[in-house]
Motif scaffolding. Sequence first.
Motif, short mmCIF file in Angstrom:
data_model
loop_
_atom_site.label_atom_id
_atom_site.label_comp_id
_atom_site.label_asym_id
_atom_site.label_seq_id
_atom_site.Cartn_x
_atom_site.Cartn_y
_atom_site.Cartn_z
N LEU A 177 2.22 -22.26 -10.38
CA LEU A 177 1.28 -23.32 -10.01
C LEU A 177 0.37 -23.61 -11.20
O LEU A 177 -0.05 -22.68 -11.91
CB LEU A 177 0.46 -22.89 -8.81
CG LEU A 177 -0.69 -23.79 -8.36
CD1 LEU A 177 -0.74 -23.86 -6.84
CD2 LEU A 177 -2.03 -23.27 -8.88
N THR A 178 0.08 -24.87 -11.42
CA THR A 178 -0.84 -25.26 -12.48
C THR A 178 -2.18 -25.64 -11.87
O THR A 178 -2.25 -26.52 -11.01
CB THR A 178 -0.29 -26.44 -13.29
OG1 THR A 178 0.99 -26.08 -13.82
CG2 THR A 178 -1.22 -26.80 -14.43
N LEU A 179 -3.22 -24.95 -12.31
CA LEU A 179 -4.57 -25.14 -11.77
C LEU A 179 -5.47 -25.66 -12.88
O LEU A 179 -5.47 -25.15 -14.00
CB LEU A 179 -5.12 -23.80 -11.25
CG LEU A 179 -6.38 -23.83 -10.40
CD1 LEU A 179 -6.08 -24.47 -9.04
CD2 LEU A 179 -6.90 -22.41 -10.20
N ARG A 180 -6.23 -26.71 -12.56
CA ARG A 180 -7.19 -27.26 -13.52
C ARG A 180 -8.59 -26.84 -13.09
O ARG A 180 -9.08 -27.25 -12.04
CB ARG A 180 -7.09 -28.79 -13.56
CG ARG A 180 -8.03 -29.43 -14.57
CD ARG A 180 -7.80 -30.94 -14.62
NE ARG A 180 -8.65 -31.58 -15.62
CZ ARG A 180 -8.61 -32.88 -15.88
NH1 ARG A 180 -7.77 -33.67 -15.22
NH2 ARG A 180 -9.39 -33.39 -16.80
N THR A 181 -9.24 -26.02 -13.93
CA THR A 181 -10.56 -25.51 -13.59
C THR A 181 -11.62 -26.59 -13.81
O THR A 181 -11.37 -27.62 -14.43
CB THR A 181 -10.90 -24.28 -14.45
OG1 THR A 181 -10.91 -24.65 -15.83
CG2 THR A 181 -9.85 -23.19 -14.24
N PHE A 182 -12.83 -26.31 -13.32
CA PHE A 182 -13.90 -27.30 -13.40
C PHE A 182 -14.42 -27.48 -14.82
O PHE A 182 -15.07 -28.49 -15.11
CB PHE A 182 -15.05 -26.92 -12.47
CG PHE A 182 -14.66 -26.95 -11.01
CD1 PHE A 182 -13.92 -28.00 -10.51
CD2 PHE A 182 -15.01 -25.93 -10.16
CE1 PHE A 182 -13.55 -28.05 -9.17
CE2 PHE A 182 -14.65 -25.96 -8.82
CZ PHE A 182 -13.92 -27.02 -8.33
N ASP A 183 -14.16 -26.51 -15.72
CA ASP A 183 -14.52 -26.69 -17.12
C ASP A 183 -13.33 -27.19 -17.93
O ASP A 183 -13.28 -27.01 -19.14
CB ASP A 183 -15.08 -25.39 -17.71
CG ASP A 183 -14.13 -24.22 -17.54
OD1 ASP A 183 -13.10 -24.39 -16.86
OD2 ASP A 183 -14.40 -23.15 -18.10
N ASN A 184 -12.36 -27.81 -17.22
CA ASN A 184 -11.25 -28.53 -17.84
C ASN A 184 -10.30 -27.62 -18.61
O ASN A 184 -9.83 -27.96 -19.69
CB ASN A 184 -11.77 -29.65 -18.76
CG ASN A 184 -10.79 -30.81 -18.83
OD1 ASN A 184 -10.06 -31.08 -17.89
ND2 ASN A 184 -10.76 -31.49 -19.95
N ARG A 185 -9.98 -26.47 -18.01
CA ARG A 185 -8.95 -25.60 -18.56
C ARG A 185 -7.74 -25.62 -17.62
O ARG A 185 -7.89 -25.74 -16.41
CB ARG A 185 -9.46 -24.16 -18.71
CG ARG A 185 -10.54 -23.99 -19.77
CD ARG A 185 -10.96 -22.54 -19.85
NE ARG A 185 -11.55 -22.08 -18.60
CZ ARG A 185 -11.80 -20.80 -18.32
NH1 ARG A 185 -11.48 -19.87 -19.19
NH2 ARG A 185 -12.36 -20.47 -17.17
N SER A 186 -6.57 -25.49 -18.19
CA SER A 186 -5.33 -25.45 -17.41
C SER A 186 -4.88 -24.00 -17.27
O SER A 186 -4.68 -23.30 -18.27
CB SER A 186 -4.24 -26.29 -18.10
OG SER A 186 -3.04 -26.24 -17.36
N VAL A 187 -4.73 -23.56 -16.02
CA VAL A 187 -4.36 -22.18 -15.73
C VAL A 187 -3.01 -22.18 -15.02
O VAL A 187 -2.83 -22.87 -14.02
CB VAL A 187 -5.42 -21.48 -14.85
CG1 VAL A 187 -5.03 -20.04 -14.59
CG2 VAL A 187 -6.79 -21.55 -15.50
N ARG A 188 -2.07 -21.40 -15.56
CA ARG A 188 -0.75 -21.27 -14.94
C ARG A 188 -0.73 -19.95 -14.16
O ARG A 188 -0.90 -18.88 -14.73
CB ARG A 188 0.35 -21.27 -16.00
CG ARG A 188 1.76 -21.16 -15.44
CD ARG A 188 2.78 -21.14 -16.57
NE ARG A 188 4.15 -21.08 -16.07
CZ ARG A 188 4.78 -19.95 -15.73
NH1 ARG A 188 4.14 -18.78 -15.85
NH2 ARG A 188 6.02 -19.98 -15.29
N ILE A 189 -0.50 -20.06 -12.85
CA ILE A 189 -0.50 -18.89 -11.97
C ILE A 189 0.89 -18.73 -11.38
O ILE A 189 1.37 -19.64 -10.69
CB ILE A 189 -1.54 -19.04 -10.85
CG1 ILE A 189 -2.93 -19.26 -11.45
CG2 ILE A 189 -1.55 -17.81 -9.96
CD1 ILE A 189 -4.01 -19.53 -10.42
#
Length: 286
Positions: A139-151
């Motif tokens: 899953l690709t998650l976009r954090t509130f400080d505009n980082r892309s996190v792959r989980i």
Amino acid sequence: MLDELTALFWSSPALQKAARVAVILVTGIPLVLLISRIVAGILHPRLGQQGGDLLARIVRYAGYLTVLIAVLQEFGFNLAAVLGAAGIAGVAIGFASQTSLSNLISGLFIVGERPFEKGDIIEVGTFTGTVEEIGLMALTLRTFDNRSVRIPNETLVKTNVVTVTRYPIRRVDLTIGVSYNEAIDRVMKVLREVAEEHHAVLDEPEAVIVFNGFGESSLNFMIGAWTVKTDVMKVKNELPLRIKEAFDREGIEMPFPHRVLAGGKAMEPIPVILTPARAPNTEPDS
């Protein structure tokens, strides 16, 4: 001229094979795309847009593989030997890619259960953000400080996932402390009025006002204000300011920490209460 070309075509096995391959590609690829779109259209109402797209992608990949096998057969490849070798290689690769297989199966479970959708805000461990894509493996998650996190999908299945935007309304909870000199009923009344006057706070369900007990230097209260999920940040930012303004207006003191100092057993205890000066915006002593 046409007769000559026709005769050349029927007399050349290579041209006939090329024509069959062209027919397979021209008809097969559009057919695969059409079927994948039909599958996506059928599954979108049941599994959501992201789930329907994911399964449609699987159908599309399977269709491309079928077209490739048909083309290879036309070129005379021995598919039995190829599949046999692929089976042996698949066993070896399977042992080496157990994590990938687990992520793939976990992704199918996520699509089936639909704990969240594309665009939802979720909390996974220390990460909070907006779901951008639910893939086959992660899953690709976009954090509130505009980082892309792959989980990885396996992590989502094994970890507690909080879907923040699952329901249309949410409650914003704030803890407030006031001086021991204040009347509990009066403080609760002021908190109730602040919640009722805020335009983003819902009337139903009504705000929850609770006296939480006695702190070290304050009477502690909790106010839980209900609002629609799109106004959560507004209420979270504005409600404390409105409460501070109301307390200043009503003369309700929000205390600083207090400490009591006492001597040891060898000397008579002399309690000394250290109380900081009142805030500058309070009423002066008469």
